[in-house]
Design a protein around this motif. Structure first.
Motif, PDB file in Angstrom:
ATOM      1  N   LEU A  52      47.649  65.793  26.897  1.00  0.00           N
ATOM      2  CA  LEU A  52      48.864  64.959  26.826  1.00  0.00           C
ATOM      3  C   LEU A  52      49.695  65.363  25.604  1.00  0.00           C
ATOM      4  O   LEU A  52      50.921  65.397  25.658  1.00  0.00           O
ATOM      5  CB  LEU A  52      48.511  63.474  26.728  1.00  0.00           C
ATOM      6  CG  LEU A  52      47.764  62.818  27.898  1.00  0.00           C
ATOM      7  CD1 LEU A  52      47.435  61.365  27.566  1.00  0.00           C
ATOM      8  CD2 LEU A  52      48.589  62.874  29.174  1.00  0.00           C
ATOM      9  N   HIS A  53      49.014  65.651  24.517  1.00  0.00           N
ATOM     10  CA  HIS A  53      49.743  66.118  23.335  1.00  0.00           C
ATOM     11  C   HIS A  53      50.357  67.489  23.569  1.00  0.00           C
ATOM     12  O   HIS A  53      51.457  67.783  23.083  1.00  0.00           O
ATOM     13  CB  HIS A  53      48.816  66.163  22.113  1.00  0.00           C
ATOM     14  CG  HIS A  53      48.654  64.839  21.447  1.00  0.00           C
ATOM     15  ND1 HIS A  53      47.467  64.141  21.430  1.00  0.00           N
ATOM     16  CD2 HIS A  53      49.546  64.076  20.778  1.00  0.00           C
ATOM     17  CE1 HIS A  53      47.645  63.015  20.773  1.00  0.00           C
ATOM     18  NE2 HIS A  53      48.885  62.943  20.364  1.00  0.00           N
ATOM     19  N   ALA A  54      49.641  68.352  24.310  1.00  0.00           N
ATOM     20  CA  ALA A  54      50.144  69.718  24.522  1.00  0.00           C
ATOM     21  C   ALA A  54      51.518  69.703  25.186  1.00  0.00           C
ATOM     22  O   ALA A  54      52.392  70.498  24.832  1.00  0.00           O
ATOM     23  CB  ALA A  54      49.149  70.529  25.360  1.00  0.00           C
ATOM     24  N   ALA A 142      46.234  56.076  19.378  1.00  0.00           N
ATOM     25  CA  ALA A 142      45.597  55.481  20.566  1.00  0.00           C
ATOM     26  C   ALA A 142      44.336  56.258  20.941  1.00  0.00           C
ATOM     27  O   ALA A 142      43.309  55.660  21.288  1.00  0.00           O
ATOM     28  CB  ALA A 142      46.583  55.469  21.735  1.00  0.00           C
ATOM     29  N   ASP A 143      44.392  57.603  20.849  1.00  0.00           N
ATOM     30  CA  ASP A 143      43.199  58.424  21.128  1.00  0.00           C
ATOM     31  C   ASP A 143      42.008  57.919  20.320  1.00  0.00           C
ATOM     32  O   ASP A 143      40.876  57.854  20.814  1.00  0.00           O
ATOM     33  CB  ASP A 143      43.410  59.890  20.677  1.00  0.00           C
ATOM     34  CG  ASP A 143      44.515  60.611  21.412  1.00  0.00           C
ATOM     35  OD1 ASP A 143      44.846  60.215  22.539  1.00  0.00           O
ATOM     36  OD2 ASP A 143      45.052  61.590  20.827  1.00  0.00           O
ATOM     37  N   ILE A 144      42.290  57.633  19.069  1.00  0.00           N
ATOM     38  CA  ILE A 144      41.220  57.284  18.126  1.00  0.00           C
ATOM     39  C   ILE A 144      40.758  55.850  18.348  1.00  0.00           C
ATOM     40  O   ILE A 144      39.570  55.559  18.474  1.00  0.00           O
ATOM     41  CB  ILE A 144      41.738  57.475  16.675  1.00  0.00           C
ATOM     42  CG1 ILE A 144      42.072  58.954  16.425  1.00  0.00           C
ATOM     43  CG2 ILE A 144      40.735  56.938  15.660  1.00  0.00           C
ATOM     44  CD1 ILE A 144      42.892  59.218  15.164  1.00  0.00           C
ATOM     45  N   PRO A 153      37.041  63.938  12.336  1.00  0.00           N
ATOM     46  CA  PRO A 153      37.085  65.262  11.716  1.00  0.00           C
ATOM     47  C   PRO A 153      38.392  65.968  12.060  1.00  0.00           C
ATOM     48  O   PRO A 153      38.674  66.209  13.232  1.00  0.00           O
ATOM     49  CB  PRO A 153      35.878  66.009  12.331  1.00  0.00           C
ATOM     50  CG  PRO A 153      35.503  65.245  13.554  1.00  0.00           C
ATOM     51  CD  PRO A 153      36.031  63.849  13.417  1.00  0.00           C
ATOM     52  N   VAL A 154      39.192  66.261  11.046  1.00  0.00           N
ATOM     53  CA  VAL A 154      40.495  66.915  11.238  1.00  0.00           C
ATOM     54  C   VAL A 154      40.800  67.804  10.042  1.00  0.00           C
ATOM     55  O   VAL A 154      40.159  67.691   8.999  1.00  0.00           O
ATOM     56  CB  VAL A 154      41.662  65.889  11.349  1.00  0.00           C
ATOM     57  CG1 VAL A 154      41.738  65.264  12.714  1.00  0.00           C
ATOM     58  CG2 VAL A 154      41.601  64.851  10.247  1.00  0.00           C
ATOM     59  N   GLY A 155      41.789  68.653  10.202  1.00  0.00           N
ATOM     60  CA  GLY A 155      42.274  69.464   9.079  1.00  0.00           C
ATOM     61  C   GLY A 155      43.154  68.626   8.168  1.00  0.00           C
ATOM     62  O   GLY A 155      43.613  67.540   8.547  1.00  0.00           O
TER      63      GLY A 155
HETATM   64  N1  TRP Z   1      46.990  66.400  16.407  1.00  0.00           N
HETATM   65  C1  TRP Z   1      45.701  67.053  16.391  1.00  0.00           C
HETATM   66  C2  TRP Z   1      45.907  68.495  15.936  1.00  0.00           C
HETATM   67  O1  TRP Z   1      46.946  69.059  16.137  1.00  0.00           O
HETATM   68  C3  TRP Z   1      45.043  67.012  17.742  1.00  0.00           C
HETATM   69  C4  TRP Z   1      44.706  65.597  18.095  1.00  0.00           C
HETATM   70  C5  TRP Z   1      45.296  64.829  19.036  1.00  0.00           C
HETATM   71  C6  TRP Z   1      43.707  64.813  17.466  1.00  0.00           C
HETATM   72  N2  TRP Z   1      44.719  63.592  19.057  1.00  0.00           N
HETATM   73  C7  TRP Z   1      43.763  63.540  18.116  1.00  0.00           C
HETATM   74  C8  TRP Z   1      42.806  65.037  16.427  1.00  0.00           C
HETATM   75  C9  TRP Z   1      42.914  62.510  17.723  1.00  0.00           C
HETATM   76  C10 TRP Z   1      41.979  63.992  16.059  1.00  0.00           C
HETATM   77  C11 TRP Z   1      42.035  62.737  16.690  1.00  0.00           C
HETATM   78  O2  TRP Z   1      44.984  69.080  15.408  1.00  0.00           O
END
Ligand code: TRP
Length: 343
Positions: A52-54, A142-144, A153-155
């Motif tokens: 969905l983000h893509a 919302a994903d989270i 875990p993210v950058g």
């Molecule tokens: N935005 C994140 C990225 O570009 C990808 C992503 C979308 C994400 N939803 C998320 C990461 C929820 C962590 C949690 O890397």
């Protein structure tokens, strides 16, 4: 009822996702995939493909599903186990999009106006960006929160989106008088491969959108490509530093030492103890051998999974069912709190 925030008392859960908008590379592997595979043994874990983000930027319809499968192949090759973690496509769990709408009505325009990633991605012509690109971080919240995830875990570049997620959670809990309903999730940004930089420019992150393919090691690169990219990696003429302090002013050297450390499981100090004072003529071949020995088998495993799309689809179907088991009741409770008819 008191106004004091009541902290979240539910189970600890890990959630993260990767967008299916291009080939994955070493930075994704070390910074994200390896971490996901480790965390699945520690906490209940949800790992998805952010399709969905893509589509916040144009994606060719005939490629979207195969890009999704490729990410799943990478997840499995990195050791994610569908019996331990829910592995799924974001678009197949409709609760994400439904909660995102509710959060669109919680988040404030002023909060989104501050998001630096939107400013970067929308460039000079923001009026031509999709509305989805603007509300991207709301969907991420919302994903989270649809899993009440506590650890993400993210950058480093995603920290601001995590702060927004916390702001949305806190405002929702407050507005709907439901203290502690949503947790305030913590980013997990640390780790040996936290920041892998471009092989052509030590000040830019390794990225799938960099026009130079030599700037990154793709997970599907073969041994020759991996070795040649490391041979061609930008460096300076000095021998390798003896101390971490000295490395700080040499971003390209620092990056290669960091990659060696992450791939070998050694600390950067240990890498310098072995290679400090030696030239890149010695260090680069050692790094190339190491990278081929670690990443070669990952690429082979990915190709093995990609040869069997039926198995990938079965993983995605199971993951979506596992994810919905958690997400659906959270969304139901959320709708009750909002006051929807018969929610
Ligand atoms: N935005 C994140 C990225 O570009 C990808 C992503 C979308 C994400 N939803 C998320 C990461 C929820 C962590 C949690 O890397």
């Amino acid at each position: 009822m008191t106004d004091a925030p009541i902290s979240y008392a539910g189970p600890e859960r890990v959630l993260s996702g990767v967008q299916c908008s291009g080939a994955l590379h070493l930075g994704n592997y070390l910074g994200a995939l390896v971490k996901f595979a480790r965390l699945q043994h520690e906490k209940q874990t949800f790992i998805f493909v952010a399709d969905l983000h893509a589509i916040t930027v144009w994606q060719e319809p005939e490629k979207l599903a195969s890009q999704t499968r490729e990410i799943v192949a990478a997840y499995l090759a990195a050791g994610l186990d569908p019996m331990k973690a829910a592995i799924f496509a974001q678009s197949s769990v409709r609760e994400h999009a439904e909660l995102a709408w509710i959060f669109n009505c919680v988040a404030r325009l002023g909060w989104l106006d501050r998001m630096t990633q939107f400013k970067e991605k929308s460039g000079q012509h923001k009026e031509r960006s999709s509305v989805g690109l603007y509300t991207y971080p709301v969907l991420q919240a919302a994903d989270i929160l649809v899993y009440k995830a506590t650890h993400v875990p993210v950058g480093e570049d995603q920290k601001q989106h995590l702060e927004l997620t916390r702001d949305i959670a806190a405002k929702f809990n407050n507005d709907f008088k439901a203290p502690g309903f949503f947790p305030l999730p913590e980013p997990l940004t640390q780790g040996p491969g936290a920041r892998v930089m471009s092989l052509r420019d030590g000040s830019a992150k390794m990225s799938k959108s960099d026009p130079s393919d030599n700037s990154r090691i793709n997970l599907l690169d073969d041994a020759d490509a991996i070795a040649s990219k490391i041979r061609k990696a930008k460096t300076d003429p000095e021998p390798l530093s003896e101390t971490l302090e000295d490395l700080k002013t040499r971003p390209e050297a620092d990056n290669l030492v960091g990659i060696y450390a992450a791939l070998s499981g050694l600390s950067k100090e240990q890498v310098l103890a072995e290679f400090g004072g030696k030239g890149f003529g010695t260090f680069k071949p050692a790094l190339a051998d190491l990278a081929v020995s670690v990443m070669g088998p990952i690429g082979d495993r990915m190709r093995g999974f990609l040869d069997d799309p039926g198995e990938i689809d079965a993983v995605l179907a199971k993951g979506a069912a596992d994810a919905r088991n958690v997400a659906a009741p959270v969304l139901d409770e959320t709708k009750k709190l909002v006051g929807f008819w018969r929610a």
